[in-house]
Design a protein around this motif. Structure first.
Motif, PDB file in Angstrom:
ATOM      1  N   VAL A   1       0.871  -1.175   0.000  1.00  0.00           N
ATOM      2  CA  VAL A   1       0.000   0.000   0.000  1.00  0.00           C
ATOM      3  C   VAL A   1       0.906   1.222   0.000  1.00  0.00           C
ATOM      4  O   VAL A   1       1.741   1.395   0.889  1.00  0.00           O
ATOM      5  CB  VAL A   1      -0.922   0.010   1.232  1.00  0.00           C
ATOM      6  N   LEU A   2       0.754   2.070  -0.993  1.00  0.00           N
ATOM      7  CA  LEU A   2       1.668   3.188  -1.183  1.00  0.00           C
ATOM      8  C   LEU A   2       1.498   4.242  -0.104  1.00  0.00           C
ATOM      9  O   LEU A   2       0.372   4.599   0.278  1.00  0.00           O
ATOM     10  CB  LEU A   2       1.433   3.823  -2.551  1.00  0.00           C
ATOM     11  N   ASP A   3       2.621   4.747   0.405  1.00  0.00           N
ATOM     12  CA  ASP A   3       2.581   5.896   1.296  1.00  0.00           C
ATOM     13  C   ASP A   3       2.049   7.099   0.524  1.00  0.00           C
ATOM     14  O   ASP A   3       2.169   7.168  -0.707  1.00  0.00           O
ATOM     15  CB  ASP A   3       3.983   6.213   1.821  1.00  0.00           C
ATOM     16  N   PRO A   4       1.456   8.075   1.208  1.00  0.00           N
ATOM     17  CA  PRO A   4       0.895   9.242   0.499  1.00  0.00           C
ATOM     18  C   PRO A   4       1.899   9.923  -0.433  1.00  0.00           C
ATOM     19  O   PRO A   4       1.537  10.345  -1.536  1.00  0.00           O
ATOM     20  CB  PRO A   4       0.467  10.164   1.649  1.00  0.00           C
ATOM     21  N   GLN A   5       3.174  10.018  -0.012  1.00  0.00           N
ATOM     22  CA  GLN A   5       4.154  10.710  -0.849  1.00  0.00           C
ATOM     23  C   GLN A   5       4.553   9.903  -2.080  1.00  0.00           C
ATOM     24  O   GLN A   5       5.225  10.428  -2.980  1.00  0.00           O
ATOM     25  CB  GLN A   5       5.413  11.066  -0.030  1.00  0.00           C
ATOM     26  N   MET A   6       4.159   8.625  -2.143  1.00  0.00           N
ATOM     27  CA  MET A   6       4.487   7.778  -3.283  1.00  0.00           C
ATOM     28  C   MET A   6       3.305   7.591  -4.221  1.00  0.00           C
ATOM     29  O   MET A   6       3.386   6.818  -5.169  1.00  0.00           O
ATOM     30  CB  MET A   6       4.979   6.411  -2.798  1.00  0.00           C
ATOM     31  N   ARG A   7       2.197   8.278  -3.975  1.00  0.00           N
ATOM     32  CA  ARG A   7       0.994   8.085  -4.781  1.00  0.00           C
ATOM     33  C   ARG A   7       1.024   8.981  -6.018  1.00  0.00           C
ATOM     34  O   ARG A   7       0.216   9.896  -6.191  1.00  0.00           O
ATOM     35  CB  ARG A   7      -0.256   8.321  -3.933  1.00  0.00           C
ATOM     36  N   SER A   8       1.990   8.699  -6.841  1.00  0.00           N
ATOM     37  CA  SER A   8       2.148   9.365  -8.132  1.00  0.00           C
ATOM     38  C   SER A   8       2.534   8.297  -9.141  1.00  0.00           C
ATOM     39  O   SER A   8       2.852   7.155  -8.774  1.00  0.00           O
ATOM     40  CB  SER A   8       3.231  10.440  -8.057  1.00  0.00           C
ATOM     41  N   ALA A   9       2.526   8.659 -10.418  1.00  0.00           N
ATOM     42  CA  ALA A   9       2.874   7.671 -11.445  1.00  0.00           C
ATOM     43  C   ALA A   9       4.306   7.181 -11.274  1.00  0.00           C
ATOM     44  O   ALA A   9       4.580   5.981 -11.320  1.00  0.00           O
ATOM     45  CB  ALA A   9       2.674   8.281 -12.832  1.00  0.00           C
ATOM     46  N   GLN A  10       5.244   8.111 -11.060  1.00  0.00           N
ATOM     47  CA  GLN A  10       6.642   7.717 -10.905  1.00  0.00           C
ATOM     48  C   GLN A  10       6.881   6.978  -9.599  1.00  0.00           C
ATOM     49  O   GLN A  10       7.674   6.027  -9.540  1.00  0.00           O
ATOM     50  CB  GLN A  10       7.538   8.955 -11.001  1.00  0.00           C
ATOM     51  N   GLY A  11       6.212   7.398  -8.520  1.00  0.00           N
ATOM     52  CA  GLY A  11       6.354   6.695  -7.252  1.00  0.00           C
ATOM     53  C   GLY A  11       5.846   5.270  -7.347  1.00  0.00           C
ATOM     54  O   GLY A  11       6.471   4.332  -6.856  1.00  0.00           O
ATOM     55  N   MET A  12       4.677   5.111  -7.987  1.00  0.00           N
ATOM     56  CA  MET A  12       4.106   3.781  -8.200  1.00  0.00           C
ATOM     57  C   MET A  12       5.073   2.904  -8.993  1.00  0.00           C
ATOM     58  O   MET A  12       5.322   1.740  -8.637  1.00  0.00           O
ATOM     59  CB  MET A  12       2.790   3.922  -8.949  1.00  0.00           C
ATOM     60  N   ARG A  13       5.649   3.448 -10.048  1.00  0.00           N
ATOM     61  CA  ARG A  13       6.559   2.687 -10.906  1.00  0.00           C
ATOM     62  C   ARG A  13       7.812   2.265 -10.133  1.00  0.00           C
ATOM     63  O   ARG A  13       8.268   1.129 -10.239  1.00  0.00           O
ATOM     64  CB  ARG A  13       6.945   3.526 -12.123  1.00  0.00           C
ATOM     65  N   SER A  14       8.354   3.176  -9.345  1.00  0.00           N
ATOM     66  CA  SER A  14       9.563   2.867  -8.589  1.00  0.00           C
ATOM     67  C   SER A  14       9.317   1.756  -7.577  1.00  0.00           C
ATOM     68  O   SER A  14      10.140   0.840  -7.420  1.00  0.00           O
ATOM     69  CB  SER A  14      10.059   4.132  -7.883  1.00  0.00           C
ATOM     70  N   VAL A  15       8.175   1.800  -6.895  1.00  0.00           N
ATOM     71  CA  VAL A  15       7.858   0.757  -5.914  1.00  0.00           C
ATOM     72  C   VAL A  15       7.647  -0.583  -6.610  1.00  0.00           C
ATOM     73  O   VAL A  15       8.094  -1.632  -6.121  1.00  0.00           O
ATOM     74  CB  VAL A  15       6.611   1.159  -5.098  1.00  0.00           C
ATOM     75  N   LEU A  16       6.977  -0.577  -7.758  1.00  0.00           N
ATOM     76  CA  LEU A  16       6.789  -1.824  -8.495  1.00  0.00           C
ATOM     77  C   LEU A  16       8.124  -2.457  -8.858  1.00  0.00           C
ATOM     78  O   LEU A  16       8.302  -3.678  -8.751  1.00  0.00           O
ATOM     79  CB  LEU A  16       5.972  -1.559  -9.765  1.00  0.00           C
ATOM     80  N   PHE A  17       9.089  -1.637  -9.288  1.00  0.00           N
ATOM     81  CA  PHE A  17      10.394  -2.170  -9.637  1.00  0.00           C
ATOM     82  C   PHE A  17      11.077  -2.770  -8.411  1.00  0.00           C
ATOM     83  O   PHE A  17      11.737  -3.809  -8.495  1.00  0.00           O
ATOM     84  CB  PHE A  17      11.262  -1.064 -10.253  1.00  0.00           C
ATOM     85  N   LYS A  18      10.946  -2.103  -7.276  1.00  0.00           N
ATOM     86  CA  LYS A  18      11.574  -2.644  -6.064  1.00  0.00           C
ATOM     87  C   LYS A  18      10.938  -3.974  -5.664  1.00  0.00           C
ATOM     88  O   LYS A  18      11.633  -4.922  -5.298  1.00  0.00           O
ATOM     89  CB  LYS A  18      11.441  -1.634  -4.923  1.00  0.00           C
TER      90      LYS A  18
END
Length: 495
Positions: A252-269
């Motif tokens: 579940v994404l933290d509020p500061q990661m709820r962007s397209a790039q944040g989502m993509r970075s977390v998926l890669f991790k």
């Protein structure tokens, strides 16, 4: 001497650890959450919070409504693992543990010889409780159940909380169970409860009186017979460990990661971590499953890929990048990211096969990717997880996103799951049970969100008050009847 199992269940474990470490939290209602966001759910609640209706799975906004004085704290998995080992050591000084701990907060111990006598078993249970006090581990308390098998001992441990001690002997059956509700029995969730009710079994008394064949028909297989046996004090044979069918992670994404790039970075991790676990299982994947949920939308972005057997991280990352490229392009137009930000992401590697079945690749790029992967694994295993990583993961690592997750039924392997900078590594242990519990929590959180929407849907909008009270950490407790008119609950187009 029908007593064969002593079951230790640490009460409200995660919340109790927080109270153990922070004296100011003792005696106060505490809710533990995976991320500090109002859209998440409590994964643990202290006894004080449970008394006012806050429990595991309660959404944060509901917890604040039911208990305005509740203290919301973020989970610290590494600390829970560290104290787990201290608690296990205390138990083992009183009685040997039967195999591995069942979870981070549950332990089954086999009684043998004179230990099966009621007085002897109770004395061992009291010694465990006193040992925890002597080692200054309170306020972490435990409830202990003693019974003819593990299932009944676990059931007994739940009858008297907090800090309880309950004994169920063979002669007490089945009447000792008749005061319970069906959902109090381990293995009966919402769907199984409905199946039992549909079959005319709506009480524990009817369940214990049902013949073996009837339970087999309700469960649809051998699990019904296992349940029938467990209700009668029989310990059925342990299940054989199944071959791993998939490996994956969700977050579940933290509020500061709820962007397209944040989502993509977390998926890669998440995918890089899953690929490393895949190689640890000595398997290769022939498929990948991606799922992305959005705030305010029922519809998800999902992709299921099939490909030749793979286990190297670069190739898998490229496949995922190609799969989410349409969504990333839509972020500049059709996908209104500010209105429907990404809420959670999940990636799984599926259709696994043993690595020994692989045929050598004829393509030089594959050889290069496999060589790079071996170097990454060697460095990270020696110097710490994600000491070396792909640049697309940078944003997620900087924000501490997708850390080692909360283990309910497993003590995680920090050597492969904790990032560099996390506390010292713990001993590696079981893996698949942890992921099973993580999936259970995710389903529980989704159910809670869906139920909240269903309750709020028919309510009319009153006049907005001039002042909105804020909750813990400045979170605004949004009124259920003030939902945005964003088409929530529909199944139309994502964009």
């Amino acid at each position: 001497m029908t007593l064969r199992c002593l079951f230790v269940d640490f009460n409200s474990y995660f919340a109790s650890v927080e109270q153990f470490d922070h004296k100011e939290l003792r005696g106060r209602p505490v809710g533990v959450v995976p991320v500090m966001a109002a859209t998440t759910c409590c994964i643990a609640a202290s006894p004080e919070a449970k008394r006012v209706g806050v429990k595991t799975g309660t959404p944060v906004h509901e917890a604040l409504e039911r208990c305005p004085e509740i203290m919301i704290v973020q989970a610290r998995p590494a600390r829970y693992v560290e104290l787990h080992h201290r608690l296990i050591a205390a138990i083992e000084d009183c009685i040997p543990i039967d195999g591995k701990p069942l979870s981070i907060d549950e332990v089954a111990c086999r009684l043998i010889g004179r230990e099966r006598q009621r007085d002897q078993a109770i004395a061992i249970a009291r010694k465990i409780k006193q040992t925890l006090v002597d080692r200054e581990l309170s306020p972490i308390l435990c409830s202990i159940g003693i019974a003819p098998n593990t299932f009944l001992a676990k059931t007994a441990s739940d009858i008297q909380k907090v800090d309880g001690l309950t004994v169920i002997e063979l002669s007490d059956l089945p009447h000792a169970l008749h005061g319970l509700q069906l959902h109090d029995l381990c293995g009966i969730g919402p769907s199984m409860l409905q199946r039992l009710i549909d079959a005319g079994v709506d009480t524990v008394a009817k369940l214990t009186a049902a013949p073996r064949e009837h339970l087999r028909a309700i469960w649809g297989g051998i699990e019904g017979e296992r349940f029938w046996a467990q209700l009668r004090g029989i310990e059925p044979p342990s299940r054989q460990r199944k071959t791993v069918a998939s490996v994956g992670h969700s977050h579940v994404l933290d509020p500061q990661m709820r962007s397209a790039q944040g989502m993509r970075s977390v998926l890669f991790k998440l995918l890089a971590k899953a690929a490393m676990r895949l190689r640890g299982e000595r398997c290769q994947a022939r498929g990948m499953s991606l799922h992305i949920r959005f705030v305010g939308k029922e519809q998800r972005f999902s992709r299921d890929l099939s490909f030749a057997p793979l286990d190297d991280t670069p190739t898998l990352l490229q496949l995922m990048a190609d799969a989410i490229e349409p969504l990333m392009r839509a972020a500049d137009g059709r996908w209104q990211v500010h209105r429907y930000p990404p809420l959670s992401v999940a990636v799984s590697l599926t259709d696994l096969q043993p690595s020994t079945a692989d045929t050598a690749s004829l393509f030089p790029d594959r050889h290069r990717n496999q060589a790079l992967t071996r170097v990454l694994d060697q460095v990270n295993q020696r110097y710490g997880h994600n000491r070396l990583y792909f640049g697309t993961m940078q944003h997620a690592l900087e924000q501490g996103a997708a850390p080692m997750r909360i283990p309910f039924q497993h003590i995680p392997d920090q050597a492969t799951e904790a990032d560099v900078g996390d506390p010292a590594h713990a001993d590696p242990s079981m893996d698949e049970l942890w992921l099973q519990r993580e999936r259970q929590f995710k389903a529980m959180a989704e159910t809670a969100h869906r139920q909240a929407r269903e309750r709020s849907a028919p309510k009319p909008k009153p006049t907005t008050p001039s002042h909105q009270p804020s909750g813990v950490g400045g979170w605004v407790r949004k009124r259920r009847d003030q939902a945005d008119p964003d088409g929530r609950g529909t199944t139309g187009s994502l964009f």
